[in-house]
Design a protein around this motif. Structure first.
Motif, PDB file in Angstrom:
ATOM      1  N   GLY A 200       0.785  -1.228   0.000  1.00 29.69           N
ATOM      2  CA  GLY A 200       0.000   0.000   0.000  1.00 29.69           C
ATOM      3  C   GLY A 200       0.812   1.269   0.000  1.00 29.69           C
ATOM      4  O   GLY A 200       1.968   1.293  -0.440  1.00 29.69           O
ATOM      5  N   LEU A 201       0.191   2.324   0.509  1.00 31.52           N
ATOM      6  CA  LEU A 201       0.879   3.608   0.614  1.00 31.52           C
ATOM      7  C   LEU A 201       0.455   4.358   1.869  1.00 31.52           C
ATOM      8  O   LEU A 201       0.709   5.549   2.012  1.00 31.52           O
ATOM      9  CB  LEU A 201       0.648   4.468  -0.653  1.00 31.52           C
ATOM     10  CG  LEU A 201      -0.784   4.654  -1.180  1.00 31.52           C
ATOM     11  CD1 LEU A 201      -1.565   5.614  -0.338  1.00 31.52           C
ATOM     12  CD2 LEU A 201      -0.718   5.116  -2.630  1.00 31.52           C
ATOM     13  N   GLY A 202      -0.215   3.648   2.775  1.00 33.56           N
ATOM     14  CA  GLY A 202      -0.691   4.292   4.007  1.00 33.56           C
ATOM     15  C   GLY A 202      -2.063   4.906   3.785  1.00 33.56           C
ATOM     16  O   GLY A 202      -2.817   4.452   2.917  1.00 33.56           O
ATOM     17  N   ASP A 203      -2.382   5.920   4.571  1.00 33.56           N
ATOM     18  CA  ASP A 203      -3.684   6.582   4.457  1.00 33.56           C
ATOM     19  C   ASP A 203      -3.599   7.658   3.374  1.00 33.56           C
ATOM     20  O   ASP A 203      -2.940   8.694   3.556  1.00 33.56           O
ATOM     21  CB  ASP A 203      -4.071   7.195   5.811  1.00 33.56           C
ATOM     22  CG  ASP A 203      -5.510   7.689   5.796  1.00 33.56           C
ATOM     23  OD1 ASP A 203      -5.871   8.455   4.871  1.00 33.56           O
ATOM     24  OD2 ASP A 203      -6.274   7.300   6.696  1.00 33.56           O
ATOM     25  N   ALA A 204      -4.256   7.401   2.257  1.00 31.15           N
ATOM     26  CA  ALA A 204      -4.131   8.304   1.107  1.00 31.15           C
ATOM     27  C   ALA A 204      -4.629   9.703   1.448  1.00 31.15           C
ATOM     28  O   ALA A 204      -4.001  10.696   1.088  1.00 31.15           O
ATOM     29  CB  ALA A 204      -4.904   7.731  -0.077  1.00 31.15           C
TER      30      ALA A 204
END
Ligand code: URA
Length: 212
Positions: A200-204
């Motif tokens: 993922g990329l964390g909290d977008a």
């Protein structure tokens, strides 16, 4: 639901920097914007068009413009807003509607808290923008919302998707006859116990709006 992964080195390159936790908010926002234009290119492959006649300085010819009713672009608030400019750059004459949805962090179910879009979506092609297809609850609810208003062709554009979320949306759409397509930058490994996409990329939303 048809699933299309934009398999392109420029998409993978931009996603890599989005994923990197060292990427700051202004860079994250710019990369999201750039990535969306690439995804929009794929997502609008079947946008409805109407032929019309023009004259070049040399000869008469036939071109195309977007058909009426215009496509409707619907960012899912809050994080989908970060994708709006990139999308509108590609389809500047589209109409924009807004859908506010949030997920309950305990049940992971989606709740609609705001809506601003036409009541009648009959014959409308709709483009839903939401960066992360995680559990699939929000996207499934948003798709149902549009279909109940008459939308007959929906394309969801996400930066990333989790296999569990795709399965959930597929299950929720059983019996729906309107064509639904997902265009995403990548399908990641899985969800973690908090419903975050891994890797993922964390909290977008937090990364787009400088909350972290
Ligand atoms: N929403 C996000 O912003 N990130 C995830 O990983 C899951 C849901």
């Amino acid at each position: 639901m048809r699933v299309h992964v934009a398999d392109h080195p420029l998409v993978a390159h931009k996603l890599t920097y989005l994923r990197d936790k060292r990427t700051d908010t202004p860079t994250f926002r710019r990369l999201t914007d750039e990535l969306v234009t690439l995804l929009a290119y794929e997502a609008t492959r079947e946008v409805r068009v109407t032929p019309f006649d023009i004259e070049t300085p040399v000869a008469a010819t036939t071109g195309i413009h977007l058909s009426s009713p215009k496509p409707l672009v619907v960012p899912v608030l809050r994080a989908g807003l970060g994708m709006l400019d990139g999308m509108m750059r590609m389809v500047p004459t589209a109409e924009v509607g807004f859908l506010g949805m949030e997920r309950n962090e305990e049940t992971l179910e989606a709740r609609t808290y705001a809506k601003r879009l036409p009541d009648d979506l009959e014959r409308r092609q709709c483009y839903l923008l939401d960066p992360m297809l995680a559990t699939g609850g929000t996207l499934a609810a948003a798709i149902h919302f549009l279909i109940e208003r008459g939308a007959d062709d929906i394309t969801a554009i996400t930066l990333l998707a989790a296999p569990e979320g795709i399965e959930r949306v597929q299950r929720d759409l059983v019996g729906i006859t309107s064509p639904v397509t997902l265009v995403t930058g990548a399908i990641d490994e899985r969800l973690n116990e908090k419903g975050y996409i891994v890797p993922g990329l964390g909290d977008a939303g937090d990364r787009l709006y400088g909350v972290i």
